[in-house]
Design a protein around this motif. Structure first.
Motif, PDB file in Angstrom:
ATOM      1  N   MET A  22       0.827  -1.212   0.000  1.00 56.57           N
ATOM      2  CA  MET A  22       0.000   0.000   0.000  1.00 56.57           C
ATOM      3  C   MET A  22       0.859   1.259   0.000  1.00 56.57           C
ATOM      4  SD  MET A  22      -3.324  -0.842   2.354  1.00 56.57           S
ATOM      5  CE  MET A  22      -2.409  -1.146   3.843  1.00 56.57           C
ATOM      6  N   LEU A  23       1.947   1.260   0.778  1.00 53.51           N
ATOM      7  CA  LEU A  23       2.831   2.418   0.832  1.00 53.51           C
ATOM      8  C   LEU A  23       3.509   2.656  -0.508  1.00 53.51           C
ATOM      9  CD1 LEU A  23       4.287   4.603   2.526  1.00 53.51           C
ATOM     10  CD2 LEU A  23       6.012   2.871   3.033  1.00 53.51           C
ATOM     11  N   PHE A  24       4.053   1.594  -1.102  1.00 58.91           N
ATOM     12  CA  PHE A  24       4.787   1.725  -2.361  1.00 58.91           C
ATOM     13  C   PHE A  24       3.881   2.247  -3.478  1.00 58.91           C
ATOM     14  CE2 PHE A  24       6.157  -0.099  -6.423  1.00 58.91           C
ATOM     15  CZ  PHE A  24       7.420   0.443  -6.510  1.00 58.91           C
ATOM     16  N   PHE A  25       2.724   1.616  -3.661  1.00 57.20           N
ATOM     17  CA  PHE A  25       1.873   2.025  -4.770  1.00 57.20           C
ATOM     18  C   PHE A  25       1.181   3.364  -4.525  1.00 57.20           C
ATOM     19  CE2 PHE A  25       2.183  -2.525  -5.899  1.00 57.20           C
ATOM     20  CZ  PHE A  25       2.684  -2.342  -7.178  1.00 57.20           C
ATOM     21  N   SER A  26       0.938   3.726  -3.268  1.00 58.53           N
ATOM     22  CA  SER A  26       0.365   5.054  -3.027  1.00 58.53           C
ATOM     23  C   SER A  26       1.390   6.141  -3.329  1.00 58.53           C
ATOM     24  CB  SER A  26      -0.144   5.168  -1.590  1.00 58.53           C
ATOM     25  OG  SER A  26       0.913   5.082  -0.683  1.00 58.53           O
ATOM     26  N   LEU A  27       2.652   5.919  -2.945  1.00 59.98           N
ATOM     27  CA  LEU A  27       3.683   6.905  -3.280  1.00 59.98           C
ATOM     28  C   LEU A  27       3.920   6.979  -4.783  1.00 59.98           C
ATOM     29  CD1 LEU A  27       6.279   6.317  -0.446  1.00 59.98           C
ATOM     30  CD2 LEU A  27       4.915   8.363  -0.832  1.00 59.98           C
ATOM     31  N   LEU A  28       3.869   5.844  -5.447  1.00 63.10           N
ATOM     32  CA  LEU A  28       4.057   5.826  -6.896  1.00 63.10           C
ATOM     33  C   LEU A  28       2.924   6.573  -7.605  1.00 63.10           C
ATOM     34  CD1 LEU A  28       6.045   4.612  -8.954  1.00 63.10           C
ATOM     35  CD2 LEU A  28       4.480   2.684  -9.153  1.00 63.10           C
ATOM     36  N   SER A  29       1.692   6.315  -7.217  1.00 61.83           N
ATOM     37  CA  SER A  29       0.565   7.003  -7.866  1.00 61.83           C
ATOM     38  C   SER A  29       0.539   8.485  -7.514  1.00 61.83           C
ATOM     39  CB  SER A  29      -0.755   6.337  -7.488  1.00 61.83           C
ATOM     40  OG  SER A  29      -0.998   6.488  -6.111  1.00 61.83           O
ATOM     41  N   LEU A  30       0.951   8.827  -6.288  1.00 57.34           N
ATOM     42  CA  LEU A  30       1.027  10.235  -5.915  1.00 57.34           C
ATOM     43  C   LEU A  30       2.092  10.956  -6.730  1.00 57.34           C
ATOM     44  CD1 LEU A  30      -0.153  12.308  -3.942  1.00 57.34           C
ATOM     45  CD2 LEU A  30       1.719  11.730  -2.398  1.00 57.34           C
ATOM     46  N   GLY A  31       3.198  10.279  -6.983  1.00 54.15           N
ATOM     47  CA  GLY A  31       4.244  10.869  -7.823  1.00 54.15           C
ATOM     48  C   GLY A  31       3.762  11.115  -9.244  1.00 54.15           C
ATOM     49  N   ILE A  32       3.028  10.178  -9.810  1.00 60.65           N
ATOM     50  CA  ILE A  32       2.480  10.360 -11.160  1.00 60.65           C
ATOM     51  C   ILE A  32       1.492  11.516 -11.174  1.00 60.65           C
ATOM     52  CG2 ILE A  32       1.037   9.276 -12.925  1.00 60.65           C
ATOM     53  CD1 ILE A  32       2.367   6.601 -12.083  1.00 60.65           C
ATOM     54  N   LEU A  33       0.638  11.595 -10.148  1.00 62.63           N
ATOM     55  CA  LEU A  33      -0.333  12.683 -10.063  1.00 62.63           C
ATOM     56  C   LEU A  33       0.357  14.033  -9.968  1.00 62.63           C
ATOM     57  CD1 LEU A  33      -3.322  13.607  -9.646  1.00 62.63           C
ATOM     58  CD2 LEU A  33      -2.868  13.386  -7.205  1.00 62.63           C
ATOM     59  N   LYS A  34       1.390  14.125  -9.142  1.00 67.56           N
ATOM     60  CA  LYS A  34       2.110  15.396  -8.993  1.00 67.56           C
ATOM     61  C   LYS A  34       2.815  15.790 -10.291  1.00 67.56           C
ATOM     62  CE  LYS A  34       1.077  16.120  -4.732  1.00 67.56           C
ATOM     63  NZ  LYS A  34       0.193  17.206  -4.333  1.00 67.56           N
ATOM     64  N   MET A  35       3.312  14.815 -11.033  1.00 63.42           N
ATOM     65  CA  MET A  35       3.943  15.126 -12.321  1.00 63.42           C
ATOM     66  C   MET A  35       2.922  15.699 -13.309  1.00 63.42           C
ATOM     67  SD  MET A  35       7.161  14.646 -12.426  1.00 63.42           S
ATOM     68  CE  MET A  35       8.494  13.777 -11.665  1.00 63.42           C
ATOM     69  N   PHE A  36       1.711  15.127 -13.323  1.00 64.29           N
ATOM     70  CA  PHE A  36       0.673  15.664 -14.202  1.00 64.29           C
ATOM     71  C   PHE A  36       0.222  17.057 -13.768  1.00 64.29           C
ATOM     72  CE2 PHE A  36      -0.241  11.268 -15.709  1.00 64.29           C
ATOM     73  CZ  PHE A  36      -0.115  11.541 -17.060  1.00 64.29           C
TER      74      PHE A  36
END
Length: 66
Positions: A22-36
């Motif tokens: 949960m931690l890994f994929f939430s940080l990964l998706s948050l990073g993608i969101l912030k890039m967009f």
């Protein structure tokens, strides 16, 4: 398709795995969101956090469960 026997997995391993996934994929998706959102610094920090949590997960698995 066959059934998988998960009775040999301890509760501690399951909980550690679930938390880190949960931690890994939430940080990964948050990073993608912030890039967009054009917030590159926050996105890079989230990607770095995902990598650090993945490495930490590997170290914990090696030390405690192998």
């Amino acid at each position: 398709m066959t059934l998988v026997d998960v009775s040999q997995i301890s509760a501690a391993l399951f909980i550690v795995g679930a938390v880190f996934i949960m931690l890994f994929f939430s940080l990964l998706s948050l990073g993608i969101l912030k890039m967009f959102q054009q917030r590159f610094r926050a996105g890079i920090y989230s990607f770095v956090g995902a990598v650090v949590s993945g490495v930490t997960f590997g170290i914990i698995l090696e030390r405690w469960f192998v």
